[in-house]
Motif scaffolding. Sequence first.
Motif, PDB file in Angstrom:
ATOM      1  N   VAL A 167     -36.978 -55.074  -6.434  1.00  0.00           N
ATOM      2  CA  VAL A 167     -37.423 -55.991  -7.484  1.00  0.00           C
ATOM      3  C   VAL A 167     -38.869 -56.358  -7.168  1.00  0.00           C
ATOM      4  O   VAL A 167     -39.172 -56.820  -6.072  1.00  0.00           O
ATOM      5  N   LEU A 168     -39.759 -56.162  -8.129  1.00  0.00           N
ATOM      6  CA  LEU A 168     -41.158 -56.533  -7.982  1.00  0.00           C
ATOM      7  C   LEU A 168     -41.508 -57.491  -9.108  1.00  0.00           C
ATOM      8  O   LEU A 168     -41.387 -57.150 -10.289  1.00  0.00           O
ATOM      9  N   TYR A 228     -30.650 -56.353 -13.653  1.00  0.00           N
ATOM     10  CA  TYR A 228     -31.191 -56.547 -15.004  1.00  0.00           C
ATOM     11  C   TYR A 228     -30.363 -57.570 -15.771  1.00  0.00           C
ATOM     12  O   TYR A 228     -30.915 -58.480 -16.408  1.00  0.00           O
ATOM     13  N   ARG A 229     -29.031 -57.448 -15.714  1.00  0.00           N
ATOM     14  CA  ARG A 229     -28.162 -58.409 -16.403  1.00  0.00           C
ATOM     15  C   ARG A 229     -28.402 -59.830 -15.898  1.00  0.00           C
ATOM     16  O   ARG A 229     -28.429 -60.780 -16.678  1.00  0.00           O
ATOM     17  N   ALA A 230     -28.608 -59.986 -14.588  1.00  0.00           N
ATOM     18  CA  ALA A 230     -28.839 -61.325 -14.018  1.00  0.00           C
ATOM     19  C   ALA A 230     -30.179 -61.908 -14.458  1.00  0.00           C
ATOM     20  O   ALA A 230     -30.334 -63.128 -14.507  1.00  0.00           O
ATOM     21  N   LEU A 231     -31.140 -61.062 -14.806  1.00  0.00           N
ATOM     22  CA  LEU A 231     -32.432 -61.543 -15.294  1.00  0.00           C
ATOM     23  C   LEU A 231     -32.334 -62.093 -16.714  1.00  0.00           C
ATOM     24  O   LEU A 231     -33.174 -62.887 -17.134  1.00  0.00           O
ATOM     25  N   LEU A 232     -31.289 -61.660 -17.445  1.00  0.00           N
ATOM     26  CA  LEU A 232     -31.180 -62.008 -18.863  1.00  0.00           C
ATOM     27  C   LEU A 232     -29.946 -62.829 -19.188  1.00  0.00           C
ATOM     28  O   LEU A 232     -29.620 -63.009 -20.367  1.00  0.00           O
ATOM     29  N   ASP A 233     -29.258 -63.344 -18.200  1.00  0.00           N
ATOM     30  CA  ASP A 233     -28.072 -64.164 -18.403  1.00  0.00           C
ATOM     31  C   ASP A 233     -28.420 -65.617 -18.067  1.00  0.00           C
ATOM     32  O   ASP A 233     -28.805 -65.911 -16.931  1.00  0.00           O
ATOM     33  N   GLN A 279     -37.306 -53.178 -16.679  1.00  0.00           N
ATOM     34  CA  GLN A 279     -38.419 -54.126 -16.747  1.00  0.00           C
ATOM     35  C   GLN A 279     -38.123 -55.298 -17.685  1.00  0.00           C
ATOM     36  O   GLN A 279     -37.518 -55.126 -18.738  1.00  0.00           O
ATOM     37  N   VAL A 280     -38.591 -56.478 -17.265  1.00  0.00           N
ATOM     38  CA  VAL A 280     -38.577 -57.680 -18.099  1.00  0.00           C
ATOM     39  C   VAL A 280     -39.986 -58.264 -18.039  1.00  0.00           C
ATOM     40  O   VAL A 280     -40.510 -58.497 -16.956  1.00  0.00           O
ATOM     41  N   VAL A 281     -40.590 -58.474 -19.206  1.00  0.00           N
ATOM     42  CA  VAL A 281     -41.914 -59.082 -19.284  1.00  0.00           C
ATOM     43  C   VAL A 281     -41.784 -60.372 -20.092  1.00  0.00           C
ATOM     44  O   VAL A 281     -41.264 -60.355 -21.213  1.00  0.00           O
ATOM     45  N   GLU A 282     -42.249 -61.477 -19.484  1.00  0.00           N
ATOM     46  CA  GLU A 282     -42.186 -62.792 -20.105  1.00  0.00           C
ATOM     47  C   GLU A 282     -43.576 -63.413 -20.124  1.00  0.00           C
ATOM     48  O   GLU A 282     -44.374 -63.168 -19.221  1.00  0.00           O
ATOM     49  N   VAL A 283     -43.825 -64.222 -21.129  1.00  0.00           N
ATOM     50  CA  VAL A 283     -45.000 -65.073 -21.147  1.00  0.00           C
ATOM     51  C   VAL A 283     -44.481 -66.497 -21.031  1.00  0.00           C
ATOM     52  O   VAL A 283     -43.582 -66.895 -21.771  1.00  0.00           O
ATOM     53  N   VAL A 284     -45.013 -67.251 -20.062  1.00  0.00           N
ATOM     54  CA  VAL A 284     -44.498 -68.566 -19.700  1.00  0.00           C
ATOM     55  C   VAL A 284     -45.642 -69.573 -19.693  1.00  0.00           C
ATOM     56  O   VAL A 284     -46.776 -69.238 -19.329  1.00  0.00           O
ATOM     57  N   GLU A 285     -45.307 -70.829 -20.057  1.00  0.00           N
ATOM     58  CA  GLU A 285     -46.307 -71.892 -20.027  1.00  0.00           C
ATOM     59  C   GLU A 285     -45.636 -73.201 -19.604  1.00  0.00           C
ATOM     60  O   GLU A 285     -44.567 -73.543 -20.109  1.00  0.00           O
ATOM     61  N   PHE A 286     -46.261 -73.903 -18.659  1.00  0.00           N
ATOM     62  CA  PHE A 286     -45.757 -75.215 -18.264  1.00  0.00           C
ATOM     63  C   PHE A 286     -45.960 -76.201 -19.398  1.00  0.00           C
ATOM     64  O   PHE A 286     -46.971 -76.145 -20.112  1.00  0.00           O
ATOM     65  N   GLU A 287     -45.022 -77.126 -19.540  1.00  0.00           N
ATOM     66  CA  GLU A 287     -45.182 -78.237 -20.478  1.00  0.00           C
ATOM     67  C   GLU A 287     -45.830 -79.368 -19.691  1.00  0.00           C
ATOM     68  O   GLU A 287     -45.179 -80.042 -18.901  1.00  0.00           O
TER      69      GLU A 287
END
Length: 159
Positions: free
Chosen positions: A118-119, A18-23, A85-93
């Motif tokens: 990890v899923l 979890y820490r590695a997902l947010l660092d 859990q980590v939920v992100e919304v992402v968009e390509f530039e």
Amino acid sequence: MSSTRISRRVNAPRASVYRALLDARAVATWMVPTGMTSQVHAFDAREGGLFRISLTYDAPTGAGKSSAHTDTFHGRFVKLVPNEQVVEVVEFETTDPALGGEMTITIALRDADGGTAVLAVHEGLPRGLPPADNEAGWRSSLAKLAALLENAPQQRRTR
């Protein structure tokens, strides 16, 4: 719009994953497919926090989504459940309409045989992003995540 599901077992505790997902420094190391380098421009790891990252192909033959050799994307953290859990919304530039639109990435963590399962589920892939390419990139990235955590001495002490 399509979706993908990628899983990987990491030989490290959920809290470490979890820490590695947010660092930001860890993300710059692992969230980059083989054959690319990463630059984290902004990274505010909290619900509602924004991030912006560029991935650049090492070889000039790679075709980028944002420029000739680079994929730049931005997003926001939608939901953070510590160690779960980590939920992100992402968009390509990009100016390419086939690669436009928001994608939702949900990364779920659970205990698995002394480590962490990890899923990563990606929903709303743009029509111009082949699911097989997304899967290959994320398999590579999750392998780097595992290597980062499994080879770190401080991670072994926290098990």
